[in-house]
Write a protein that holds these residues in place. Structure first.
Motif, PDB file in Angstrom:
ATOM      1  N   GLU A 239       0.826  -1.207   0.000  1.00 20.52           N
ATOM      2  CA  GLU A 239       0.000   0.000   0.000  1.00 20.52           C
ATOM      3  C   GLU A 239       0.862   1.260   0.000  1.00 20.52           C
ATOM      4  OE1 GLU A 239      -2.694  -0.115   3.281  1.00 20.52           O
ATOM      5  OE2 GLU A 239      -4.096  -1.490   2.274  1.00 20.52           O
ATOM      6  N   ALA A 240       0.363   2.291  -0.687  1.00 18.57           N
ATOM      7  CA  ALA A 240       1.064   3.577  -0.727  1.00 18.57           C
ATOM      8  C   ALA A 240       1.151   4.177   0.679  1.00 18.57           C
ATOM      9  CB  ALA A 240       0.348   4.533  -1.667  1.00 18.57           C
ATOM     10  N   HIS A 241       2.201   4.917   0.924  1.00 22.39           N
ATOM     11  CA  HIS A 241       2.421   5.486   2.255  1.00 22.39           C
ATOM     12  C   HIS A 241       3.402   6.646   2.141  1.00 22.39           C
ATOM     13  CE1 HIS A 241       6.607   4.013   2.771  1.00 22.39           C
ATOM     14  NE2 HIS A 241       6.210   3.122   1.883  1.00 22.39           N
ATOM     15  N   ARG A 242       3.616   7.304   3.274  1.00 29.17           N
ATOM     16  CA  ARG A 242       4.719   8.269   3.362  1.00 29.17           C
ATOM     17  C   ARG A 242       5.398   8.108   4.721  1.00 29.17           C
ATOM     18  NH1 ARG A 242       2.280  14.427   3.519  1.00 29.17           N
ATOM     19  NH2 ARG A 242       1.247  14.339   5.534  1.00 29.17           N
ATOM     20  N   SER A 243       5.884   6.897   4.926  1.00 30.97           N
ATOM     21  CA  SER A 243       6.504   6.508   6.195  1.00 30.97           C
ATOM     22  C   SER A 243       8.019   6.563   6.180  1.00 30.97           C
ATOM     23  CB  SER A 243       6.068   5.070   6.562  1.00 30.97           C
ATOM     24  OG  SER A 243       4.670   4.956   6.642  1.00 30.97           O
ATOM     25  N   HIS A 244       8.601   6.922   5.044  1.00 33.75           N
ATOM     26  CA  HIS A 244      10.060   7.016   4.995  1.00 33.75           C
ATOM     27  C   HIS A 244      10.559   8.102   5.937  1.00 33.75           C
ATOM     28  CE1 HIS A 244      11.123   4.246   1.770  1.00 33.75           C
ATOM     29  NE2 HIS A 244      10.051   4.631   1.119  1.00 33.75           N
TER      30      HIS A 244
END
Length: 318
Positions: A239-244
């Protein structure tokens, strides 16, 4: 050559504006302005046009580069299914390995190579999320490869490598800005990953020194630890995320895009210097350094982001 590549990029901008190849911000974006997408097409264009002035070299690699660039450019315009995209990537890597004569290696190395290369291509693609980071990191990595080729051991065509660097410099001119003129797009990040891996594999095969994978250590740390924490949180990796970590620094800590890009590039540059000056060629040194780096990076993330964000199931990401 720089001027020619610069002109090609400007022509692409006109075409992108005409055909509405632009990036609209969404809830996962780290930017707020509508921006031209796919400016990183210059990476593949530079090398695909190289036979005109450098002669026909590395043909199978260039065909593979064309395939990954084409499917990524289409994906920038219209979403393509993962199966199709991965299949094309697989064909491109098959061609890459043939170019490098990797099928003469034991089968287990070939299998490991496929997993690592395809995984690295996707990891570098995922790291392309803020202004400047792809160009700066690409420049540091290709620049070090050029230095190694010129001063340590000759493993590839210096002109071919220099052409890739010039393409990155053209892209940086338009992207390394507070308000970027363009984004790399999948066509840029994926093709740059394919190009870097081509040169890196040439170096590793020439020297039989796996320590050179440390030229991608910083990106690897961010990607690997992000996957680790997402697994702990029981999130779907697909799933797409912005956890970087770089996304946290920009979106939560509100650090400027370019500052974060420079931090990542300089950090990798320092690692590159340590690699060239101090490290031995033993696999044990490589494994110990990777282990220590992972532990340190995880500690930095825990201290900076906080345990609740990293370990709590289903944290708020947006």
């Amino acid at each position: 050559m720089f001027i020619i590549l610069f002109a090609i990029e400007l022509i692409y901008f006109k075409l992108a504006n005409r055909y509405n190849i632009i990036d609209h911000p969404n809830h996962r974006s780290s930017h707020t302005k509508v921006t031209i997408r796919g400016g990183g097409i210059i990476f593949s264009m530079a090398l695909l046009l190289s036979p005109v002035y450098l002669g026909w070299h590395y043909g199978y690699f260039l065909i593979g580069l064309f395939l990954v660039s084409a499917i990524s450019f289409i994906d920038d315009i219209k979403t393509i299914g993962n199966g199709i995209r991965i299949s094309v990537h697989l064909i491109a890597v098959i061609l890459l390995f043939y170019q490098l004569n990797m099928y003469s290696l034991p089968l287990y190395w070939v299998v490991i190579g496929f997993v690592v290369v395809i995984g690295t291509i996707n990891a570098i693609n995922f790291m392309d999320g803020i202004n400047g980071i792809t160009g700066a990191y690409g420049l540091i990595t290709l620049g070090m490869l050029y230095y190694i080729n010129a001063s340590v051991i000759n493993f590839t065509s210096s002109d071919f490598l220099l052409l890739a660097i010039l393409a990155v410099l053209v892209f940086i001119f338009f992207n390394f800005r507070t308000k970027a003129k363009c984004f790399a797009g999948d066509v840029g990040s994926v093709s740059l990953a394919f190009i870097i891996l081509f040169f890196l594999l040439q170096l590793i095969l020439k020297t039989n020194n796996l320590n050179y994978i440390l030229l991608l250590l910083v990106y690897g740390l961010d990607t690997a630890t992000t996957i680790f924490f997402r697994i702990i949180r029981k999130e779907k990796i697909s799933e797409a995320h912005r956890s970087h970590f770089y996304q946290f620094l920009v979106n939560e800590k509100k650090l400027p895009h370019l500052l974060v890009a420079v931090i990542y590039a300089v950090s990798q540059g320092l690692i590159n210097i340590i690699l060239i000056v101090f490290l031995s060629q033993t696999i044990y040194t490589l494994l110990v350094l990777i282990f220590i780096s992972i532990v340190l990076f995880i500690c930095i993330r825990i201290i900076t982001e906080g345990p609740a964000r990293l370990f709590k199931a289903n944290p708020v990401q947006f």
